[in-house]
Design an enzyme around this catalytic site. Structure first.
Site, PDB file in Angstrom:
ATOM      1  N   PHE A 150      55.067  77.332 -32.273  1.00  0.00           N
ATOM      2  CA  PHE A 150      55.560  77.980 -33.273  1.00  0.00           C
ATOM      3  C   PHE A 150      55.468  76.704 -34.274  1.00  0.00           C
ATOM      4  O   PHE A 150      55.434  76.749 -35.355  1.00  0.00           O
ATOM      5  CB  PHE A 150      56.837  79.068 -33.734  1.00  0.00           C
ATOM      6  CG  PHE A 150      58.531  78.090 -33.539  1.00  0.00           C
ATOM      7  CD1 PHE A 150      58.560  77.012 -35.122  1.00  0.00           C
ATOM      8  CD2 PHE A 150      58.914  77.657 -32.413  1.00  0.00           C
ATOM      9  CE1 PHE A 150      59.729  77.010 -34.481  1.00  0.00           C
ATOM     10  CE2 PHE A 150      60.409  77.037 -31.551  1.00  0.00           C
ATOM     11  CZ  PHE A 150      60.390  76.689 -33.140  1.00  0.00           C
ATOM     12  N   LYS A 174      46.533  82.457 -27.566  1.00  0.00           N
ATOM     13  CA  LYS A 174      47.758  83.414 -27.959  1.00  0.00           C
ATOM     14  C   LYS A 174      48.524  82.900 -28.595  1.00  0.00           C
ATOM     15  O   LYS A 174      48.847  81.529 -29.018  1.00  0.00           O
ATOM     16  CB  LYS A 174      48.056  83.738 -26.670  1.00  0.00           C
ATOM     17  CG  LYS A 174      48.584  85.097 -26.587  1.00  0.00           C
ATOM     18  CD  LYS A 174      49.740  85.430 -27.559  1.00  0.00           C
ATOM     19  CE  LYS A 174      51.507  84.355 -27.058  1.00  0.00           C
ATOM     20  NZ  LYS A 174      52.037  84.411 -27.478  1.00  0.00           N
ATOM     21  N   GLU A 177      53.861  83.995 -31.578  1.00  0.00           N
ATOM     22  CA  GLU A 177      54.282  85.821 -32.522  1.00  0.00           C
ATOM     23  C   GLU A 177      55.193  85.143 -33.960  1.00  0.00           C
ATOM     24  O   GLU A 177      55.253  86.350 -34.227  1.00  0.00           O
ATOM     25  CB  GLU A 177      54.850  86.011 -31.946  1.00  0.00           C
ATOM     26  CG  GLU A 177      56.059  86.184 -30.948  1.00  0.00           C
ATOM     27  CD  GLU A 177      56.370  85.044 -29.557  1.00  0.00           C
ATOM     28  OE1 GLU A 177      55.384  84.332 -29.727  1.00  0.00           O
ATOM     29  OE2 GLU A 177      56.847  84.990 -28.938  1.00  0.00           O
ATOM     30  N   SER A 227      57.631  75.773 -24.818  1.00  0.00           N
ATOM     31  CA  SER A 227      59.105  74.848 -24.287  1.00  0.00           C
ATOM     32  C   SER A 227      58.792  74.760 -22.362  1.00  0.00           C
ATOM     33  O   SER A 227      57.550  75.058 -21.981  1.00  0.00           O
ATOM     34  CB  SER A 227      60.421  76.277 -23.824  1.00  0.00           C
ATOM     35  OG  SER A 227      59.595  77.255 -23.143  1.00  0.00           O
ATOM     36  N   CYS A 282      57.987  67.920 -30.629  1.00  0.00           N
ATOM     37  CA  CYS A 282      57.714  68.014 -29.750  1.00  0.00           C
ATOM     38  C   CYS A 282      58.176  66.460 -29.220  1.00  0.00           C
ATOM     39  O   CYS A 282      58.687  65.573 -28.259  1.00  0.00           O
ATOM     40  CB  CYS A 282      56.848  67.461 -28.280  1.00  0.00           C
ATOM     41  SG  CYS A 282      55.436  67.483 -29.207  1.00  0.00           S
ATOM     42  N   GLU A 376      66.969  69.324 -25.113  1.00  0.00           N
ATOM     43  CA  GLU A 376      66.811  69.673 -26.100  1.00  0.00           C
ATOM     44  C   GLU A 376      66.874  70.321 -27.124  1.00  0.00           C
ATOM     45  O   GLU A 376      67.395  71.436 -27.454  1.00  0.00           O
ATOM     46  CB  GLU A 376      65.165  70.049 -25.533  1.00  0.00           C
ATOM     47  CG  GLU A 376      64.180  70.005 -27.244  1.00  0.00           C
ATOM     48  CD  GLU A 376      62.285  70.548 -27.008  1.00  0.00           C
ATOM     49  OE1 GLU A 376      62.637  71.677 -26.009  1.00  0.00           O
ATOM     50  OE2 GLU A 376      61.446  69.679 -27.304  1.00  0.00           O
TER      51      GLU A 376
HETATM   52  P1  NAD Z   1      57.979  79.001 -26.073  1.00  0.00           P
HETATM   53  O1  NAD Z   1      58.288  78.064 -24.725  1.00  0.00           O
HETATM   54  O2  NAD Z   1      58.780  79.832 -27.046  1.00  0.00           O
HETATM   55  O3  NAD Z   1      56.493  79.969 -26.441  1.00  0.00           O
HETATM   56  C1  NAD Z   1      55.245  78.629 -26.511  1.00  0.00           C
HETATM   57  C2  NAD Z   1      54.629  80.152 -26.340  1.00  0.00           C
HETATM   58  O4  NAD Z   1      54.778  81.136 -25.390  1.00  0.00           O
HETATM   59  C3  NAD Z   1      54.545  81.140 -27.062  1.00  0.00           C
HETATM   60  O5  NAD Z   1      53.156  81.614 -27.524  1.00  0.00           O
HETATM   61  C4  NAD Z   1      55.667  82.843 -26.941  1.00  0.00           C
HETATM   62  O6  NAD Z   1      54.915  83.664 -27.064  1.00  0.00           O
HETATM   63  C5  NAD Z   1      54.799  82.410 -24.907  1.00  0.00           C
HETATM   64  N1  NAD Z   1      55.945  82.413 -24.340  1.00  0.00           N
HETATM   65  C6  NAD Z   1      57.421  82.669 -24.641  1.00  0.00           C
HETATM   66  N2  NAD Z   1      57.877  82.899 -23.418  1.00  0.00           N
HETATM   67  C7  NAD Z   1      57.367  83.433 -23.458  1.00  0.00           C
HETATM   68  C8  NAD Z   1      57.300  83.622 -21.580  1.00  0.00           C
HETATM   69  N3  NAD Z   1      58.767  84.096 -20.950  1.00  0.00           N
HETATM   70  N4  NAD Z   1      56.728  84.225 -20.256  1.00  0.00           N
HETATM   71  C9  NAD Z   1      55.095  83.693 -20.877  1.00  0.00           C
HETATM   72  N5  NAD Z   1      54.660  83.576 -22.332  1.00  0.00           N
HETATM   73  C10 NAD Z   1      56.282  83.071 -23.649  1.00  0.00           C
HETATM   74  O7  NAD Z   1      58.247  77.316 -26.919  1.00  0.00           O
HETATM   75  P2  NAD Z   1      58.086  78.000 -28.700  1.00  0.00           P
HETATM   76  O8  NAD Z   1      59.971  78.280 -28.876  1.00  0.00           O
HETATM   77  O9  NAD Z   1      57.112  78.570 -29.642  1.00  0.00           O
HETATM   78  O10 NAD Z   1      57.936  76.068 -29.411  1.00  0.00           O
HETATM   79  C11 NAD Z   1      58.863  75.512 -28.535  1.00  0.00           C
HETATM   80  C12 NAD Z   1      58.561  74.366 -27.591  1.00  0.00           C
HETATM   81  O11 NAD Z   1      57.237  73.914 -27.782  1.00  0.00           O
HETATM   82  C13 NAD Z   1      59.635  72.940 -27.688  1.00  0.00           C
HETATM   83  O12 NAD Z   1      60.310  73.172 -26.485  1.00  0.00           O
HETATM   84  C14 NAD Z   1      58.586  72.225 -28.153  1.00  0.00           C
HETATM   85  O13 NAD Z   1      58.778  70.572 -27.391  1.00  0.00           O
HETATM   86  C15 NAD Z   1      58.173  72.218 -27.314  1.00  0.00           C
HETATM   87  N6  NAD Z   1      55.904  71.895 -27.767  1.00  0.00           N
HETATM   88  C16 NAD Z   1      55.734  70.716 -27.143  1.00  0.00           C
HETATM   89  C17 NAD Z   1      54.836  70.370 -27.410  1.00  0.00           C
HETATM   90  C18 NAD Z   1      53.904  69.340 -26.938  1.00  0.00           C
HETATM   91  O14 NAD Z   1      53.126  68.135 -27.365  1.00  0.00           O
HETATM   92  N7  NAD Z   1      54.865  68.549 -25.236  1.00  0.00           N
HETATM   93  C19 NAD Z   1      53.958  69.964 -28.437  1.00  0.00           C
HETATM   94  C20 NAD Z   1      55.143  71.157 -29.758  1.00  0.00           C
HETATM   95  C21 NAD Z   1      55.434  72.173 -29.422  1.00  0.00           C
END
Ligand code: NAD
Length: 485
Positions: A150, A174, A177, A227, A282, A376
């Site tokens: 997001f 994808k 959401e 994450s 991140c 985090e």
């Molecule tokens: P998230 O892991 O909750 O969601 C990421 C994606 O995975 C979304 O599209 C979501 O719909 C999907 N998702 C969520 N839960 C899931 C599950 N249980 N099974 C399968 N798919 C699932 O992450 P977020 O809250 O959208 O974003 C924030 C996180 O992203 C932070 O931890 C941040 O550090 C990380 N991030 C990392 C980088 C990097 O380059 N390392 C860059 C941007 C964000």
């Protein structure tokens, strides 16, 4: 509802998914309902994979010099629509307009890099024996998927879209959401730029669709950004289906501040790093290790933090749940004996009472066992730990399981090199609070911040989005017979 209900994008058309399960898209800025996002089913994914598969033969056979023409035009369209894209980004994500402008500018830079790919994938040819040539070519994989988080509704999709597609793949994305609107607009611009139908597709959804992507036999590679918890699940599931996978996870980035650091510059950089995009980056500074006597710098960091005002130069965090989680971390640290120097709890913005804001927060005297030191937080919060030596600071940085970024603030080049060599992170800064490598250098962390080989952007991404074809040819009849005949 400000916008029409969101639809999937398949074969160049917006289409209503088969499932009627939807979620609301709420603006963190003021809590207003923006739209609804469909939770697609495996059947919807299948339709997108079919479209992408059908588009692949023609797209992959189009010479790369022609493919990148689409991205020259896409770059121009991003520039033309910068303001509108930035407004949409702020509306759905909550970041400030200035931060969204910077995000779209980064999309432009990423696209610019993709237009240079023909210069980088020329392959190699060598006469390896008399009359015998070996040649390598970068060949696209087929249908690939990109799952995004997001916090950068436009930039993270553009980490993958231009490179993967310019290299000849067809893509299914994808979106998160929580911020599904920007991707739809990117699809329209790609179409306007001349991208053939079916090469880029969007399937909205949640866990169900992510699992379906990992399992779908028609998808060759999956990139994931999000994450660590989910990165691990996606990496394991996609590779168990023998797909290529690169899964970027969360972070806990440490800034080490040494007594010889320039006080004003350090304070400004630390405050900007911890609070930019409301700490939802991140690459954000989340922990600071104060080495020796740096109280004069900490006091300036607090002054800088106090200049950061929610709703003015600080955006909202993504949801009510995030706000509660971040404030919970601050309260827990206080209860465990840390000192809250600047307190962002309970922030409110006049006229935007339903917005989800957390003010900048500086926590001092944090100990390495506290959750604010280890986990985090993903909010505008910095946890300060104190050490006597650089080696103690490095021990704290090395012990954290993540490894996205680390930075040092010092005027001593030898000490900076010592830290570069010993910090356990993929991206290191010296007097830089957010050490994101600019193109053509690649973006990617270490340890639990990334699963898989290579990086997601820049030159390193070429290896992820292509496979090498090696051909050995002999056209000269006089070449004779040797061991390689
Ligand atoms: P998230 O892991 O909750 O969601 C990421 C994606 O995975 C979304 O599209 C979501 O719909 C999907 N998702 C969520 N839960 C899931 C599950 N249980 N099974 C399968 N798919 C699932 O992450 P977020 O809250 O959208 O974003 C924030 C996180 O992203 C932070 O931890 C941040 O550090 C990380 N991030 C990392 C980088 C990097 O380059 N390392 C860059 C941007 C964000």
């Amino acid at each position: 509802m400000k916008y029409a209900a969101i639809q999937n994008y398949v074969n160049g058309q917006f289409v209503t998914p088969s499932s009627n399960r939807t979620l609301e898209v709420i603006s963190p800025v003021d809590g207003k309902l923006l739209s609804t996002v469909p939770m697609s089913s495996a059947k919807d994914l299948d339709a997108a994979v079919k479209a992408a598969k059908a588009a692949f033969p023609a797209w992959s056979r189009t010479p790369i010099k022609e493919r990148v023409q689409v991205f020259f035009r896409y770059k121009t369209l991003l520039e033309k629509h910068l303001k509108e894209l930035a407004e949409l980004c702020s509306e759905e994500n909550g970041k400030t307009y200035g931060e969204s402008v910077a995000e779209i500018e980064k999309c432009i830079e990423l696209t610019e890099f993709a237009t240079s790919l023909p210069q980088l994938v020329t392959g190699e040819v060598l006469e390896v024996s008399k009359g015998v040539e070996c040649r390598t070519e970068h060949v696209p994989l087929g249908v690939v998927a990109s799952i995004v988080p997001f916090n950068f509704p436009a930039m993270v999709p553009n980490w993958t879209i231009p490179n993967a597609i310019a290299l000849g793949n067809c893509m299914i994305i994808k979106p998160s959401e929580k911020v599904p609107l920007s991707c739809g607009r990117l699809a329209e611009l790609l179409k306007e730029a001349g991208l053939p139908d079916g090469v880029f597709n969007i399937v909205h959804g949640d866990v169900e669709i992510v699992e379906a992507i990992c399992d779908h036999p028609g998808i060759e590679a999956v990139s994931f950004v999000g994450s660590t918890k989910v990165a691990r699940i996606v990496y394991q599931r996609a590779t168990s289906q023998f797909k290529r996978c690169l899964a970027l996870g969360g972070a806990k980035n440490h800034l080490m501040v040494l007594p010889d650091a320039k006080p004003d510059m350090t304070a400004q950089n630390v405050a900007a790093s911890m609070s930019g995009c409301a700490g939802q980056r991140c690459m954000a500074a989340s922990a600071m290790v104060a080495v020796g006597e740096v109280d004069h710098i900490i006091s300036k960091i607090c002054d800088e933090a106090r200049k950061i005002v929610p709703g003015e130069n600080l955006g909202a965090v993504i949801s009510k749940e995030s706000k509660a989680r971040i404030e919970g971390y601050i309260s827990e640290a206080e209860k465990n004996g840390a000192k809250i120097l600047v307190d962002g709890r309970g922030a409110k913005v006049n006229g935007k009472e339903n917005g989800t804001y957390v003010g900048p927060t500086v926590i001092d005297y944090v100990t390495p066992d506290m959750s604010v030191a280890k986990e985090e937080i993903f909010g505008p919060v910095i946890s300060i730990m104190r050490t006597k030596t650089v080696d103690e600071a490095l021990a704290i940085e090395n012990a954290n399981p993540y490894g996205n970024a680390a930075s040092v603030f010092t005027q001593n080049g030898g000490m900076a090199r010592y830290i570069i060599d010993r910090a356990s992170a993929g991206m290191i800064g010296v007097n830089v609070g957010v050490p994101v490598p600019r193109e053509p250098f690649s973006f990617g962390g270490w340890n639990e911040s990334k699963f898989g080989v290579g990086d997601i952007t820049g030159k390193s991404s070429i290896e992820f989005w292509t496979k090498l074809k090696k051909s050995t040819t002999k056209w000269n009849p006089e070449a004779g017979v040797n061991w390689m005949s």
